[in-house]
Scaffold this active site. Sequence first.
Site: not given
Lengths: 556, 556
Positions: B382, B72, B410, B274, B74, B95, B302, B106
């Site tokens: 992808f 999201k 990406w 969230a 990205t 954010r 989310f 992460k």
Amino acid sequence: MAKSDIEIAREAKMQPITQVAEKIGIPADQLLQYGPNKAKLSFDFINSIQGNKDGKLILVTAINPTPAGEGKTTTTVGLGDGLNRIGKKAIMALREPSLGPCFGVKGGAAGGGYAQVVPMEDINLHFTGDFHAIGVAHNLLSALLDNHIYWGNELGIDSRRVQWKRVVDMNDRALRAITNSMGGVANGYPRQDGYDIVVASEIMAIFCLSKDLNDLSNRLGDIIVAYTREKKPIYARDLKGPGAMAVLLKDAISPNLVQTLENNAAFIHGGPFANIAHGCNSVIATKTALKLADYVVTEAGFGADLGAEKFFDIKCRKAGLKPDAVVIVATVRALKMHGGVAKADLGDENVDAVTKGSENLARHIANIKKFKVPAVVAINQFITDTDAEIAAISAACEALGAKAIIASHWANGGAGTEELAHHVVELADSGVADFTPLYPDEMPLWEKIETIATEIYGASEIIADASVRKQIAELQENYGHYPVCMAKTQYSFSTDPSLLGAPSGHAVPVREVRLSAGAGFIVVVTGAIMTMPGLPRQPAANNIYLNDDGQIEGLF
Amino acid sequence: MAKSDIEIAREAKMQPITQVAEKIGIPADQLLQYGPNKAKLSFDFINSIQGNKDGKLILVTAINPTPAGEGKTTTTVGLGDGLNRIGKKAIMALREPSLGPCFGVKGGAAGGGYAQVVPMEDINLHFTGDFHAIGVAHNLLSALLDNHIYWGNELGIDSRRVQWKRVVDMNDRALRAITNSMGGVANGYPRQDGYDIVVASEIMAIFCLSKDLNDLSNRLGDIIVAYTREKKPIYARDLKGPGAMAVLLKDAISPNLVQTLENNAAFIHGGPFANIAHGCNSVIATKTALKLADYVVTEAGFGADLGAEKFFDIKCRKAGLKPDAVVIVATVRALKMHGGVAKADLGDENVDAVTKGSENLARHIANIKKFKVPAVVAINQFITDTDAEIAAISAACEALGAKAIIASHWANGGAGTEELAHHVVELADSGVADFTPLYPDEMPLWEKIETIATEIYGASEIIADASVRKQIAELQENYGHYPVCMAKTQYSFSTDPSLLGAPSGHAVPVREVRLSAGAGFIVVVTGAIMTMPGLPRQPAANNIYLNDDGQIEGLF
């Protein structure tokens, strides 16, 4: 009515920090700016000036503090301004104030009157985030420790023997002693824990003694966080913490540049506790200032018995610094208190009390001589001081070969310290200084403590329980070459805070010793040591707010 | 091998932040710089642009997250770059990542691949200190509370009914539940306490919903910290905390400006949880961006069932924002998981699973329509995606009148989102949007919860114990006009995280309601809610370090 510190600070005509930097030879593109008036120096620049000749190093210290106030930071700033005023290139190297205490009793800590560093509000609050970074690095290590225990405790950490507490930059007595990991299986194994204020973190001491980021990273690895059941030490590096901790500290470790009300450069960087640590600003800031200025004025925490001794025996010893002169700050009012006068009666002339109280000052002058550095006394002037009282101080000082010079920087800024500045230059340039630590590295720990107690505190002996003696003997094996860091009340040469003046012949009880293996010293505790302050009944926070113009009120 | 995010970030050709600012109309002297590549905006400047026309507001949201990843942030960055690339003046509003989780599983959170905001390392670590400021402001209030009890408890706080915990920006399970004030009289009255991570602080939610510093200060005063024995609420203002708390937040409240890899402007400011909060960046940043750009791309936490719903019903409602278009991010891989495929098998073509999983996407598209804002689906590409799989998604979207567009940001940055950008402009400029919250302020709380559960989650009913119903009825009296903030698992439309796809007819159990009186919403808890994460067995921190060139390794 006299203006408050914050009113004076607000009226400051600050120069852009790039301009302040330029005056001391730092190009604008070597600054990491934090707004228009604060900056960090790039390490490229710091590395580039290592070939420069060092300036002279001047320490500002003080008599034992009393509730009357001495004004050590104020005098450091005033003297720095005075030196610039008489045409010398001088930079100040000061400690960063802790944010937490701003909300307790004392308000801010960036000098006072017309001898302040600015932007005062920023310096007292988040500044450039150094203390936040230290706090997070500390708490990351704490989290890694409990996480290690949670996931099986391969290292065999004895949860009763965890040394590494948590920290917060807040006066919060409720956190002094806690039980953590409550609430069931998912939250770990309950154990006793507690919080210190950020400035009491061993990381703060390490931060201030490190030569560079690499040295910092190695020292972080040396921190002992806990012991096993068999009393084998567990190091921070065993928890694989130091890499990420150094990443968190990589910007913080660069010195912060700000200015005085008179637009002279000041480095403000690091601020370890002066009891369980050494109480001086960072070695990196002091050394960088020495490469850029002819005279660097710095300060140390508490009175000279703690602050100057640690500055000499820990900071200068470890960093290879050679101080050239010492200024001992005293006030007529404080000496009167050392002479037995109550705070309510300080306004009345009392020459006898000043003479008697000057014994405290005289002891400090004599002590400084033991480090082979020349000293001068700065009498930080108050409106109620009388000529006869000043004369009494001068007489006491002259008997020891030291001049006592009135300094009125609080009211007059640098113009009030010109005489002091001239004399300091004379002392520093005289070549008289031949700095020597009080004791050699190879002296055994017990003797080191004894030497400080007898030579500096005027004690007759040190005493300790068998268990403490045993602990010292054990530490002697691997850490006997470390200096000792005395945690003693700042109010007296003795361990009894009510014994003012110059007590002698007392015994110094060693209650506890602690190893700060990352910082590289042995903490010797001689009384109750507070590493987490509490808030008073009426906290300063209750009166701090933004006024309608967006200015901060209540910070002073 | 593909370059890692940090390698790509390191190779970024960043422009001075002054130059990035200039492109969007911010003069250099209106910036508070934090080094060469980060800055805060002056409030003088923000006030000066209030007469400007607002740009169009575009929300990027997503399907329900799966372990396959959606991208999201990205996509938000990629779309912003794409809009600039096709000649539109676009700014991103994102954010701030939380520092604590960087050391857990992460790594960082500043986009990925060729769609990142930079300086990535700074953004992921201390950035401009906003979260540190929020943490200190929170903990000051905690200290004032326990201090009040310590000094006599005039307000009659019931220590069993303290709502206000402490916070730290660290994943630290050992602090979830603690006993504080242990150790005797000097440390206070022992009581149960606990820590949340900083992003879960109500101050974070307040910070992100405040219009300005004054509004912030008032909202801080409205925080309920505890109750008396008679259940009378004790507010932060009763402890005289908000003045000093606002002082601590005065710089933080100004939006942070950084840039993308393609040198386009991004505001990164605030980042509330969230679940127990609304999960969007600050209102101040979004509104400022709207005054400066023709298109503002923002994101919410989310999936759309939580993030978009809260963005609309809390943030837009409270701030008077009118979104013009929504982008729903999906990936072939994630839809396969919603269609029942295991993570190990995601590399194999499986059109049927994509079709089945697209029910999740279809539900979100249908939901967005209920807010009367047009939507487009971005398929975050992808390498393993097949044409047939893409066609299956397109078919599912077209049935609902939405386009599905492949985005390859990406791998290709803004060049990979040109088609998406053109379509987003078309939607936003079409005038189709007629934003309407899902429910009016005056709808009773119980019905608000029911409306979200049935309309958005596809549930048949909400259920609750008598005690919870009673609590809702009590809150209805004074706070009935507040929106509700649903704390539900992000993995499913239902409250069962294993129910993927588009479940319907389920019941939503309301386990608990909490009043966030400062933020101005009622938190409705439908399952176990974690507000303090733990570290994994092998924390990311163990592999983060500075390499010999002083670059950070292990942050990704």
